[in-house]
Design a protein around this motif. Structure first.
Motif, PDB file in Angstrom:
ATOM      1  N   GLU A   4       0.854  -1.186   0.000  1.00 11.54           N
ATOM      2  CA  GLU A   4       0.000   0.000   0.000  1.00 11.54           C
ATOM      3  C   GLU A   4       0.889   1.234   0.000  1.00 11.54           C
ATOM      4  O   GLU A   4       1.803   1.341   0.808  1.00 11.54           O
ATOM      5  CB  GLU A   4      -0.872  -0.009   1.252  1.00 11.54           C
ATOM      6  N   VAL A   5       0.615   2.160  -0.902  1.00  8.45           N
ATOM      7  CA  VAL A   5       1.325   3.437  -0.931  1.00  8.45           C
ATOM      8  C   VAL A   5       0.332   4.506  -0.531  1.00  8.45           C
ATOM      9  O   VAL A   5      -0.738   4.621  -1.109  1.00  8.45           O
ATOM     10  CB  VAL A   5       1.900   3.730  -2.330  1.00  8.45           C
ATOM     11  N   GLY A   6       0.682   5.273   0.486  1.00 10.75           N
ATOM     12  CA  GLY A   6      -0.204   6.312   0.981  1.00 10.75           C
ATOM     13  C   GLY A   6      -0.855   5.896   2.282  1.00 10.75           C
ATOM     14  O   GLY A   6      -0.540   4.852   2.856  1.00 10.75           O
ATOM     15  N   TYR A   7      -1.767   6.711   2.731  1.00 11.96           N
ATOM     16  CA  TYR A   7      -2.436   6.496   4.002  1.00 11.96           C
ATOM     17  C   TYR A   7      -3.253   5.204   3.984  1.00 11.96           C
ATOM     18  O   TYR A   7      -3.953   4.918   3.023  1.00 11.96           O
ATOM     19  CB  TYR A   7      -3.362   7.674   4.311  1.00 11.96           C
ATOM     20  N   THR A   8      -3.150   4.452   5.062  1.00 14.20           N
ATOM     21  CA  THR A   8      -3.969   3.252   5.241  1.00 14.20           C
ATOM     22  C   THR A   8      -4.598   3.332   6.619  1.00 14.20           C
ATOM     23  O   THR A   8      -3.914   3.561   7.611  1.00 14.20           O
ATOM     24  CB  THR A   8      -3.104   1.976   5.148  1.00 14.20           C
ATOM     25  N   SER A   9      -5.892   3.113   6.681  1.00 21.35           N
ATOM     26  CA  SER A   9      -6.604   3.187   7.954  1.00 21.35           C
ATOM     27  C   SER A   9      -6.313   1.962   8.811  1.00 21.35           C
ATOM     28  O   SER A   9      -5.871   0.926   8.319  1.00 21.35           O
ATOM     29  CB  SER A   9      -8.115   3.279   7.707  1.00 21.35           C
ATOM     30  N   THR A  10      -6.583   2.091  10.083  1.00 17.44           N
ATOM     31  CA  THR A  10      -6.440   0.945  10.992  1.00 17.44           C
ATOM     32  C   THR A  10      -7.330  -0.192  10.531  1.00 17.44           C
ATOM     33  O   THR A  10      -6.899  -1.346  10.493  1.00 17.44           O
ATOM     34  CB  THR A  10      -6.804   1.357  12.435  1.00 17.44           C
ATOM     35  N   ILE A  11      -8.554   0.126  10.156  1.00 18.35           N
ATOM     36  CA  ILE A  11      -9.485  -0.913   9.703  1.00 18.35           C
ATOM     37  C   ILE A  11      -8.955  -1.596   8.449  1.00 18.35           C
ATOM     38  O   ILE A  11      -9.017  -2.818   8.324  1.00 18.35           O
ATOM     39  CB  ILE A  11     -10.895  -0.317   9.466  1.00 18.35           C
TER      40      ILE A  11
END
Length: 167
Positions: free
Chosen positions: A147-154
């Motif tokens: 994953e590139v960029g922001y990833t949520s906890t969920i």
């Protein structure tokens, strides 16, 4: 009044769905050039001068970030949460000395494991072009997600759940 609230709620949901789809497409595009090989490292030297040995019986999250990256700052609480329950190793790229990184973590009450990649050795090997970038490896050290960029906890929890169920 009720119609206006419903209208704005509907618009907000549409914007959130659109932004999520856009962010995922962008992440897929950016992650095409990442190193997709199995994890080759068995151990890492951390900023506290200890050695982290990769536990090959569990999945591993490898997270690249930088202290100067605004998106990374937003994502640190997600990584902190996951580090309490999963194997997480983070790699701070071009973010100062071990002491500066340690101070940065202390000021923000962060406790995840950190490697200092001041010379960009790891980020070059993984072909990192943007921050944050997250890799998730299964217990056999094969790459399952990137994953590139922001990833949520969920989002991260769902990926770990997927590995647990299907790997």
């Amino acid at each position: 009044m009720k119609k206006k609230v419903f209208y704005y709620a509907k618009e907000l949901v549409f914007i959130i769905i659109f932004m999520s789809i856009f962010a995922n497409i962008l992440s897929i595009y950016k992650s095409q050039e990442l190193n997709k090989q199995a994890l080759k490292f068995q151990s890492f030297k951390l900023i506290d001068n200890t050695t982290y040995n990769v536990n090959t019986s569990k999945p591993l999250i490898v997270h690249f970030w930088a202290t100067w990256c605004p998106t990374c700052k937003l994502e640190t609480s997600n990584i902190e949460y996951l580090s309490k329950y999963y194997n997480v190793i983070t790699i701070a790229v071009n973010s100062g000395s071990d002491y500066e990184l340690h101070t940065y973590l202390q000021e923000r009450d962060l406790h995840f494991k950190v490697i200092n990649d001041n010379n960009s050795e790891y980020s070059t090997q993984f072909n990192i072009k943007a921050f944050p970038t997250t890799f998730i490896y299964d217990q056999n050290q094969n790459l399952v997600f990137s994953e590139v960029g922001y990833t949520s906890t969920i989002g991260l929890l769902l990926r770990m759940w997927w590995i647990k169920l299907f790997k």
